[in-house]
Scaffold this active site. Structure first.
Site: not given
Ligand code: ADP
Ligand code: ADP
Length: 603
Positions: A200-201, A205, A208, A295, A408, A411, A413
């Site tokens: 068996t592998r 249950h 078996h 089987r 970016l 952005a 994040k």
């Molecule tokens: P990353 O990690 O992508 O480099 P950060 O989160 O460090 O970006 O920076 C994003 C900047 O943009 C922060 O200063 C944040 O307050 C601002 N910001 C404005 N609106 C938003 C939003 N809707 N979501 C995220 N950050 C925002």
């Protein structure tokens, strides 16, 4: 012929005696020194398993990786050149290499370069993938896992006398890793010639358990529970969990005076009928004169058209044809079904029409029970087995997942990731935040922003995330991660089904306007080189699981969007579960007297 002549004596090994290739303790010191002076060949996991079984006589009378004559006859007639039955080629493929030459010795080593054996290279010959695929596996379809694997094998087979210095070291479950000779010694203590092997592998249950007990009763024999713990089919339950299951069952549910459990480090080929015959031959060497075959024995699953590679009973039929000559009888078994009204299992063919029957398929075990955190019912499996399986396959909301933010600089994040990192524990999940900027202050300290350094940074984050996920945590990663191929590598490291790519799709102008760290301004003035979006590229994701808009949505709204996605996928438990759990407890109590029906009713 399949029952041994003397009621107390085990069937003899195939070919008369067990092959033993391990050198004596006296010869060892000198041979080790010699081995260290030779060119070396590192063996694959498959070759190591084959070597171990050759060395200890599991493949008797075969005593080496096959030479051309043996191999050809195995392909054409399922026999060695000596005429003995042998259905599967056991070969050692190598890439042509000036170190490996005819009439020279080489040293075989494992992946950690430990010495295994000295081999005299007496033959080198080409092998042909299409011929093996067709003759052994009956197909050229590369969905067959062995055919897919063979494409990566070396083009020449080598063969010659083997002297084993050391068997591959195995540290797990040492007490039940028995060689053929050790197994025979233990089986002899039962004083019973009829030994029924079960290969068996999979987890065992109740069905078996029932069929193995029936087989032993029918043959008035001993059960030899002989699970494969070498390479099996990708996706099988790991051998640690399986062996814990076998041990628990043997201890609690079998008659200890009639069962022997031992592990077989076989690298399976998933060759269906031919493999079944091989399994019978191997089990004869371990002392068994019967093999249970149901089987789809040793089935590789379905081909590229979605059809099975072999007929369900081809394996029984082939082994049956060789029973007289090989001395191993087939104990066929039919599918057993559970009769809830009578609380017992029965062969499907013996169940009268209109009878209520129940069963749970492998897919249902995973999807309906384990992923939902539901214990498997006791009519289906023993509670010990249910417990081990739910430890091994926790429900989705306790499985690991990686949320990978990309976008970016500026952005949004980190900002969104931070909000998410506080929402997840609110729902009972543990989180590790791996923020690019922070990681660059320790794990990736010293790395710059060249393509190479960025890739190293991302792979390091990916490696840590994969470990966290493997251990059931949530890894939230926020790094620019500008290059698509590297992000895809990370996706593969983590496993695509647990990787949630979040594209923080903020236009460059907006990021530049935010310029929270003053970096864009410096990059525009040429004070910073290779800045993403300015003078270094950003590849936007093509199929991100989630894309965020940070202009129309606040960080809080975006984090909740991600949380909803995770909840929908089952990685986070919906808040309503607490109420639901209380309710199902009450149902349990009400129906406690009617256990089976209640459990059935759940699905
Ligand atoms: P990353 O990690 O992508 O480099 P950060 O989160 O460090 O970006 O920076 C994003 C900047 O943009 C922060 O200063 C944040 O307050 C601002 N910001 C404005 N609106 C938003 C939003 N809707 N979501 C995220 N950050 C925002
Ligand atoms: P990467 O995926 O490029 O390694 P990280 O998220 O680890 O991204 O680091 C990027 C952060 O480092 C940015 O948010 C930014 O503040 C800073 N940084 C410094 N130089 C650069 C550059 N040349 N390109 C992108 N970001 C940079």
């Amino acid at each position: 012929m399949s029952a041994a002549a003397d009621p107390l004596t085990l069937i003899t090994p195939y070919g008369g005696s067990l092959v033993d290739l391990v050198v004596s303790a006296e010869a060892l010191v000198e041979l080790k020194a010699y081995a260290n002076s030779l060119p070396s060949l590192q063996l694959s996991e498959r070759a190591i398993s084959d070597l171990e079984l050759l060395a200890t006589g599991a493949f008797s009378p075969l005593n080496r990786f096959m030479g051309r004559g043996d191999c050809q006859q195995v392909l054409d007639e399922m026999r060695l050149a000596s005429g003995h039955i042998f259905p599967i080629p056991v070969t050692l493929p190598v890439e042509p290499n000036h170190q490996i030459r005819l009439d020279r010795d080489i040293t075989l080593r494992d992946a950690k370069n430990e010495l295994l054996a000295v081999m005299a290279v007496e033959e080198m010959y080409e092998w042909h993938l299409d011929e093996i695929a067709q003759k052994i596996y009956g197909t050229k379809d590369s969905r067959h896992p062995l055919i897919a694997e063979m494409h990566s094998w070396g083009k020449l087979n080598i063969s010659g006398r083997l002297q084993i210095l050391q068997l591959p070291r195995r540290y797990d479950f040492q007490d039940i890793r028995l060689t053929a000779a050790q197994t025979r010694a233990q089986l002899e203590t039962f004083e019973c010639a009829n030994v029924v092997a079960f290969q068996t592998r999979n987890p065992l249950h109740r069905a078996h358990e029932e069929l193995t007990k029936r087989a032993v009763r029918e043959k008035n024999g001993v059960l030899f529970l002989h699970p494969v713990v070498g390479m099996t089919k990708v996706g099988d339950v790991d051998h640690y969990s399986r062996v814990r299951i076998y041990k628990a069952l043997v201890e609690r549910y079998y008659d200890r005076s009639r069962v022997l459990l031992s592990l077989l480090p076989l690298a399976m080929r998933l060759a269906g009928p031919r493999e079944a015959l091989w399994h019978a031959l191997i089990r004869r060497n371990y002392g068994a004169n019967f093999l249970i075959i149901g089987r789809d024995h040793a089935s590789p699953g379905v081909n590229s058209k979605g059809e099975p590679f072999y007929g369900p009973y081809d394996a029984q039929e082939l082994v049956g044809r060789f029973t007289g000559e090989l001395g191993v009888g087939v104990v066929p078994f039919e599918e057993l079904v559970y009769l809830p009204d009578e609380k017992r299992y029965e062969e499907i063919s013996k169940v009268p029409p209109q009878t209520r029957t129940t069963s749970i398929s492998g897919t249902e075990v995973r999807d309906a029970y384990l992923n939902n955190g539901q214990k498997l019912p006791s009519w289906f499996t023993r509670p010990e087995v249910a417990e081990i399986l739910s430890d091994t396959y926790p429900p989705r909301h306790r499985q690991g997942v990686c949320v990978w933010f990309t976008g970016l600089s500026g952005a949004g994040k980190s900002t969104t990731a931070e909000v998410l990192t506080t929402l997840l524990p609110e729902h009972g999940r543990r989180v590790t935040l791996l923020d690019g900027d922070v990681v660059r202050t320790h794990l990736s300290k010293g790395l710059g922003f060249s393509k190479e350094d960025r890739d190293v940074n991302i792979r390091r984050i990916g490696f840590v995330a994969a470990e966290i996920v493997r251990h059931g945590g949530v890894a939230v990663c926020a790094a620019v991660s500008p290059y698509r191929p590297t992000r895809n590598d990370v996706r593969n490291m983590v496993g695509t089904e647990r990787f949630v790519e979040v594209f923080v799709d903020t236009p460059l102008e907006v990021c530049e306007r935010r310029d929270t760290k003053g970096m864009y301004e410096k990059a525009r003035r040429g004070k910073i080189k290779d800045f993403t979006g300015i003078d270094d590229p950003y590849d936007p994701p093509l199929h991100a699981e989630i894309t965020l808009n940070t202009i129309s949505h606040t960080p809080d709204q975006n984090a909740r969007l991600i949380l909803n996605h995770l909840t929908h996928r089952g990685f986070v438990r919906a808040a309503s579960h607490i109420v639901a759990a209380t309710h199902s407890k009450m149902v349990d109590i009400e129906q406690a007297g009617n256990e089976n029906v209640q459990e059935m009713g759940t699905y």
